[in-house]
Motif scaffolding. Structure first.
Motif, PDB file in Angstrom:
ATOM      1  N   GLU A  68       0.831  -1.205   0.000  1.00 55.78           N
ATOM      2  CA  GLU A  68       0.000   0.000   0.000  1.00 55.78           C
ATOM      3  C   GLU A  68       0.862   1.250   0.000  1.00 55.78           C
ATOM      4  N   ASN A  69       1.955   1.208   0.754  1.00 60.82           N
ATOM      5  CA  ASN A  69       2.860   2.353   0.786  1.00 60.82           C
ATOM      6  C   ASN A  69       3.447   2.615  -0.596  1.00 60.82           C
ATOM      7  N   GLU A  70       3.870   1.548  -1.258  1.00 60.34           N
ATOM      8  CA  GLU A  70       4.423   1.685  -2.603  1.00 60.34           C
ATOM      9  C   GLU A  70       3.366   2.209  -3.573  1.00 60.34           C
ATOM     10  N   ARG A  71       2.140   1.757  -3.405  1.00 58.84           N
ATOM     11  CA  ARG A  71       1.060   2.218  -4.279  1.00 58.84           C
ATOM     12  C   ARG A  71       0.820   3.711  -4.087  1.00 58.84           C
ATOM     13  N   GLN A  72       0.820   4.158  -2.832  1.00 55.90           N
ATOM     14  CA  GLN A  72       0.613   5.576  -2.563  1.00 55.90           C
ATOM     15  C   GLN A  72       1.709   6.423  -3.205  1.00 55.90           C
ATOM     16  N   LEU A  73       2.944   5.966  -3.102  1.00 63.09           N
ATOM     17  CA  LEU A  73       4.052   6.698  -3.709  1.00 63.09           C
ATOM     18  C   LEU A  73       3.910   6.721  -5.228  1.00 63.09           C
ATOM     19  N   LYS A  74       3.486   5.597  -5.791  1.00 68.30           N
ATOM     20  CA  LYS A  74       3.358   5.487  -7.244  1.00 68.30           C
ATOM     21  C   LYS A  74       2.272   6.412  -7.781  1.00 68.30           C
ATOM     22  N   ILE A  75       1.084   6.380  -7.161  1.00 66.16           N
ATOM     23  CA  ILE A  75      -0.003   7.213  -7.689  1.00 66.16           C
ATOM     24  C   ILE A  75       0.257   8.694  -7.405  1.00 66.16           C
ATOM     25  N   GLY A  76       0.991   8.976  -6.338  1.00 63.86           N
ATOM     26  CA  GLY A  76       1.374  10.365  -6.093  1.00 63.86           C
ATOM     27  C   GLY A  76       2.261  10.887  -7.203  1.00 63.86           C
ATOM     28  N   SER A  77       3.208  10.064  -7.634  1.00 60.64           N
ATOM     29  CA  SER A  77       4.073  10.440  -8.743  1.00 60.64           C
ATOM     30  C   SER A  77       3.281  10.565 -10.037  1.00 60.64           C
ATOM     31  N   GLN A  78       2.338   9.656 -10.248  1.00 59.30           N
ATOM     32  CA  GLN A  78       1.517   9.711 -11.452  1.00 59.30           C
ATOM     33  C   GLN A  78       0.660  10.972 -11.484  1.00 59.30           C
ATOM     34  N   VAL A 162       4.251  30.246  -6.308  1.00 57.68           N
ATOM     35  CA  VAL A 162       4.827  28.899  -6.295  1.00 57.68           C
ATOM     36  C   VAL A 162       3.725  27.955  -5.841  1.00 57.68           C
ATOM     37  N   LEU A 163       3.355  27.006  -6.700  1.00 56.59           N
ATOM     38  CA  LEU A 163       2.284  26.066  -6.376  1.00 56.59           C
ATOM     39  C   LEU A 163       2.881  24.670  -6.214  1.00 56.59           C
ATOM     40  N   ASP A 164       2.591  24.064  -5.078  1.00 57.36           N
ATOM     41  CA  ASP A 164       3.101  22.720  -4.809  1.00 57.36           C
ATOM     42  C   ASP A 164       1.931  21.782  -4.568  1.00 57.36           C
ATOM     43  N   TRP A 165       1.901  20.649  -5.271  1.00 54.64           N
ATOM     44  CA  TRP A 165       0.799  19.703  -5.180  1.00 54.64           C
ATOM     45  C   TRP A 165       1.110  18.626  -4.150  1.00 54.64           C
ATOM     46  N   LYS A 166       0.185  18.404  -3.225  1.00 55.23           N
ATOM     47  CA  LYS A 166       0.367  17.420  -2.172  1.00 55.23           C
ATOM     48  C   LYS A 166      -0.733  16.358  -2.263  1.00 55.23           C
ATOM     49  N   THR A 167      -0.327  15.094  -2.204  1.00 60.10           N
ATOM     50  CA  THR A 167      -1.289  13.994  -2.271  1.00 60.10           C
ATOM     51  C   THR A 167      -1.423  13.286  -0.925  1.00 60.10           C
ATOM     52  N   ASN A 168      -1.093  13.997   0.161  1.00 61.03           N
ATOM     53  CA  ASN A 168      -1.267  13.446   1.505  1.00 61.03           C
ATOM     54  C   ASN A 168      -2.719  13.042   1.731  1.00 61.03           C
ATOM     55  N   LYS A 169      -2.935  12.069   2.604  1.00 62.05           N
ATOM     56  CA  LYS A 169      -4.305  11.671   2.930  1.00 62.05           C
ATOM     57  C   LYS A 169      -5.007  12.730   3.760  1.00 62.05           C
ATOM     58  N   ARG A 170      -4.215  13.538   4.471  1.00 61.33           N
ATOM     59  CA  ARG A 170      -4.785  14.618   5.279  1.00 61.33           C
ATOM     60  C   ARG A 170      -4.071  15.925   4.955  1.00 61.33           C
ATOM     61  N   VAL A 171      -4.773  17.016   5.125  1.00 58.42           N
ATOM     62  CA  VAL A 171      -4.170  18.329   4.915  1.00 58.42           C
ATOM     63  C   VAL A 171      -3.255  18.650   6.091  1.00 58.42           C
ATOM     64  N   THR A 172      -2.039  19.009   5.791  1.00 58.98           N
ATOM     65  CA  THR A 172      -1.090  19.389   6.841  1.00 58.98           C
ATOM     66  C   THR A 172      -1.513  20.716   7.443  1.00 58.98           C
TER      67      THR A 172
END
Length: 314
Positions: A68-78, A162-172
């Motif tokens: 699941e961790n690897e999947r999260q990293l993969k779809i975040g990159s995608q 400067v716009l940075d995209w975050k795919t975290n499950k929760r907003v920091t």
């Protein structure tokens, strides 16, 4: 005897400075400091040592379950790649075809909630910049890799976002983002490098740092920049580099304090935890704290070399 001390005092100081300077030789010759390397040092100096000085490969999993961790990293990159292509003008219907969940929802959310007030004159995607940082130990570089830089306007009305995209499950939380090295480094590097860029010099007051979260697409978190913050950031970077470059060996880079809170926030998700006797098993991905280390960011930061940086501002 006093004269001897006076004679040898300056020489002794030179020796100390020389030792401080030679510490940099343990870093790759093309090494550039980044928000990730500085954040690693702030959170745990030992992590900086292991990652950037010894350059140890990953000895442990970041989080569990591994798949699941690897999947999260993969779809975040995608997701980042998808948005890059949208901003480059590629047809969205072709890009959206056959996307897996939750990538499909993230992409739809971005198309629907892309900030409408972004400048449009110049839009740079995946831009890498670096600037020199002169400290007592020598000249080093501070580099940043931007998801997006949008610039528009003329003269005093010019503005850059400067716009940075975050795919975290929760907003920091905003208070945490405000202290993150990324929030300090990105505007600073952009201002310092701007004189050598196509749109010309930017004053700190013309720059804004904005985070866009897939978890809350309609609620980006923005930070205005200023001359006061710029000066404070410069002092902060000088302080951090002074601390890093004054170290000579592993013991000069202590582990973060061994507390339950730190084990939860940092050690449980750190790939070097077994090396530091902070546990063997990876912590659960669902429990990952918003302040935890991101090894995706660390991996990207380790790739920074001067040859890779596209625009150097000297």
């Amino acid at each position: 005897m006093l004269q001897l001390r006076q004679l040898w005092g300056p020489l002794g100081l030179l020796v100390i400075r020389r030792k401080r300077f030679t510490v940099s030789l343990k870093l790759p010759s093309t090494f550039a400091f980044s928000q990730s390397s500085l954040q690693s040092y702030v959170n745990c100096p030992r992590r900086f040592w292991l990652a950037y000085v010894e350059q140890l490969k990953w000895p442990a999993l970041e989080a569990s379950p591994y798949d699941e961790n690897e999947r999260q990293l993969k779809i975040g990159s995608q997701f980042h790649q998808l948005v890059e292509r949208v901003e480059a003008g590629l047809a969205t219907d072709l890009l959206a075809d056959g996307l897996e969940h939750p990538l499909d929802e993230w992409f739809e959310s971005y198309l629907r909630h892309r900030p409408a007030d972004l400048p449009t004159e110049v839009v740079e995607i995946e831009r890498e910049l670096s600037i020199p940082l002169d400290v007592e130990a020598g000249r080093y570089r501070l580099a940043a890799r931007y998801d997006m830089i949008a610039v528009g306007g003329e003269g005093t009305d010019r503005r850059a976002v400067v716009l940075d995209w975050k795919t975290n499950k929760r907003v920091t939380r905003r208070a945490i983002l405000q202290q993150r090295m990324q929030t300090l480094v990105y505007p600073y590097v952009l201002v310092e490098a701007s004189a050598g860029l196509p749109w010309g010099p930017l004053a700190p007051e013309q720059v804004e740092m904005r985070y866009w979260f897939t978890a809350a697409p309609a609620e980006p978190v923005a930070f205005c920049y200023s001359s006061e913050l710029h000066a404070a950031n410069r002092a902060k970077f000088e302080e951090l580099l002074g601390g890093i470059l004054s170290g000579e060996r592993e013991r000069d880079f202590p582990k973060v304090a061994d507390t339950d809170e730190n084990r939860k926030r940092f050690c449980g998700y750190c790939i070097y935890r077994s090396r530091c006797d902070r546990g063997v098993e990876a912590s659960e991905l669902e429990e990952q704290d918003e302040e935890a280390f991101s090894d995706e960011e660390l991996e990207r930061a380790l790739e920074f070399t001067l040859e890779e940086v596209q625009e150097l501002a000297f």
